[in-house]
Design an enzyme around this catalytic site. Structure first.
Site, mmCIF file in Angstrom:
data_model
loop_
_atom_site.group_PDB
_atom_site.id
_atom_site.type_symbol
_atom_site.label_atom_id
_atom_site.label_comp_id
_atom_site.label_asym_id
_atom_site.label_seq_id
_atom_site.Cartn_x
_atom_site.Cartn_y
_atom_site.Cartn_z
ATOM 1 N N ASN A 64 29.214 11.514 22.041
ATOM 2 C CA ASN A 64 29.308 10.316 21.202
ATOM 3 C C ASN A 64 29.456 9.073 22.068
ATOM 4 O OD1 ASN A 64 29.448 11.763 18.773
ATOM 5 N ND2 ASN A 64 31.674 11.939 18.890
ATOM 6 N N GLY B 273 32.690 17.344 23.263
ATOM 7 C CA GLY B 273 31.966 18.170 24.224
ATOM 8 C C GLY B 273 31.810 17.462 25.552
ATOM 9 N N ALA B 274 31.274 16.249 25.507
ATOM 10 C CA ALA B 274 31.031 15.511 26.755
ATOM 11 C C ALA B 274 32.347 15.220 27.478
ATOM 12 C CB ALA B 274 30.278 14.219 26.455
ATOM 13 N N THR C 294 48.668 23.174 21.498
ATOM 14 C CA THR C 294 49.207 21.941 22.063
ATOM 15 C C THR C 294 50.069 21.277 20.991
ATOM 16 O OG1 THR C 294 47.170 20.760 21.471
ATOM 17 C CG2 THR C 294 47.302 21.620 23.693
ATOM 18 N N GLY D 98 51.702 18.153 21.231
ATOM 19 C CA GLY D 98 51.939 16.714 21.438
ATOM 20 C C GLY D 98 53.183 16.497 22.286
ATOM 21 N N GLY E 32 55.030 19.437 23.910
ATOM 22 C CA GLY E 32 54.469 20.226 25.003
ATOM 23 C C GLY E 32 53.405 21.210 24.569
ATOM 24 N N ALA F 37 41.027 11.783 23.758
ATOM 25 C CA ALA F 37 40.528 12.716 24.794
ATOM 26 C C ALA F 37 41.619 13.451 25.558
ATOM 27 C CB ALA F 37 39.565 12.041 25.764
ATOM 28 N N ALA F 38 42.876 13.310 25.145
ATOM 29 C CA ALA F 38 43.940 14.077 25.821
ATOM 30 C C ALA F 38 43.697 15.575 25.617
ATOM 31 C CB ALA F 38 45.303 13.688 25.275
ATOM 32 N N GLY F 39 43.363 15.956 24.378
ATOM 33 C CA GLY F 39 43.093 17.371 24.083
ATOM 34 C C GLY F 39 41.849 17.865 24.816
ATOM 35 N N ASP F 40 40.868 16.998 24.948
ATOM 36 C CA ASP F 40 39.631 17.386 25.652
ATOM 37 C C ASP F 40 39.910 17.582 27.144
ATOM 38 O OD1 ASP F 40 38.306 17.074 23.245
ATOM 39 O OD2 ASP F 40 37.842 14.974 23.642
ATOM 40 N N ALA G 229 45.920 11.538 31.339
ATOM 41 C CA ALA G 229 44.869 10.946 30.487
ATOM 42 C C ALA G 229 45.450 9.977 29.450
ATOM 43 C CB ALA G 229 44.067 12.048 29.805
ATOM 44 N N GLY H 173 40.524 4.746 26.956
ATOM 45 C CA GLY H 173 39.180 5.326 26.856
ATOM 46 C C GLY H 173 39.195 6.838 26.897
#
Ligand code: RIB
Length: 307
Positions: free
Chosen positions: A13, A43-44, A222, A224, A227, A251-254, A284, A289
């Protein structure tokens, strides 16, 4: 050591981000603080996270035949990610995510999938040779479920480590879980998949046991600020969150999932991999961003040394 090889099948995206002092009410107009554009897509983002940890990374998905798509593909390639699995879709625009970020760095996201929504099981079949060459396959749920299910099946049948980040939250067919080596839901996603309201370590354990019962070998939830909880045949663990100044949680989870996949691919235990990924995600959230916020391996190792 040879770099671990990761294939990420998923979304790409462009994130259109508005930072605001508060979220407007129904019918209200407010003045935001800042507008930014970042490359994103779960994904990216996960591909960038894997690449920045030193993995040989291949991204597979669809973007539109437009500026957003061209820019995103160029950016991934410049970072060293192989883009041979990305299809330029002539009929659909590149996916976008409209993101509202509040003062605390919390986000609200609306995704318009565009080309991501046109990714098919046949597209997966076409990248079978790429999956065959990889050590691990990583997928999420921003592309159609039939394609995600096919990717997991192909990866599983080829004997690869298959990592599912079940985001955004969605109900999943029972069969799909049997093709998943590692699942990485957050609290909301774990609740939807198991029916257990996940709010602490005890409820995370209950949810993880249900996911293991569905056939997933290794479960990471996860939590948050609370922990990370993990459960596998080796036992359970809880890793507290690092205390950091939160700027932007997108994007923390990514970052977590991409980093986790690399560590597992390198042969680390689930707990060691989660400890590393927890640190990567902590860094992150201190940066704005999606893709630009992902730390490199050197940064994660330095952070772990200091903490
Ligand atoms: O997980 C964060 C991502 O979700 C953002 O980059 C946005 O594109 C949405 O897909």
């Amino acid at each position: 050591m040879e770099p671990v090889k990761i294939v990420v099948v998923g979304s790409l995206n462009v994130d259109l981000v508005v930072r605001t002092p508060r979220v407007p009410q129904d019918g209200e107009t407010i003045v935001g603080k800042e507008f930014s554009r970042f490359f994103g897509g779960k994904g990216a983002n996960q591909a960038v996270a894997a690449c920045k940890q030193g993995a040989h990374t291949v991204m597979a998905g669809r973007v539109g035949d437009d500026l957003f798509g061209q820019d995103q593909v160029r950016s991934l390639a410049e970072q060293g990610i192989s883009t041979e699995g990305i299809i330029i879709d002539k009929e659909h625009p590149t996916g976008i995510a409209s993101i509202i970020l509040d003062e605390r760095g919390s986000n609200r996201i609306i995704v318009v999938p565009g080309a991501n929504g046109a990714y098919t099981p046949e597209d997966v079949e076409n990248i079978r040779p790429l999956i065959e060459e990889a050590d691990a396959l990583v997928v999420q749920l921003e592309t159609p479920l039939d394609a995600v299910a096919r990717a997991l099946k192909v990866g599983w049948e080829l004997g690869k480590l298959t990592v599912l980040n079940p985001a955004p939250a969605a109900e999943l067919p029972a069969e799909l879980f049997r093709h998943v080596s590692v699942i990485t839901p957050n609290e909301t996603e774990a609740a939807l998949l198991t029916g257990v309201e996940v709010s602490d370590v005890d409820s995370a354990r209950q949810a993880a046991e249900i996911l293991r019962g569905k056939g997933v070998g290794q479960v990471i939830i996860t939590l948050g600020a609370r922990g990370v909880y993990g459960l596998s045949s080796q036992g359970e663990f809880h890793i507290p969150a690092h205390k950091v100044e939160v700027v932007d949680t997108v994007a923390a989870g990514d970052t977590f999932t991409g980093a986790l996949a690399v560590m597992l691919g390198e042969g680390k235990s689930l707990e060691e991999a989660a400890q590393y990924a927890n640190a990567a995600a902590a860094i992150a959230v201190t940066r704005p961003g999606a893709q630009p916020s992902v730390p490199t391996r050197a940064e994660v190792l330095a952070f772990l040394k200091e903490s």
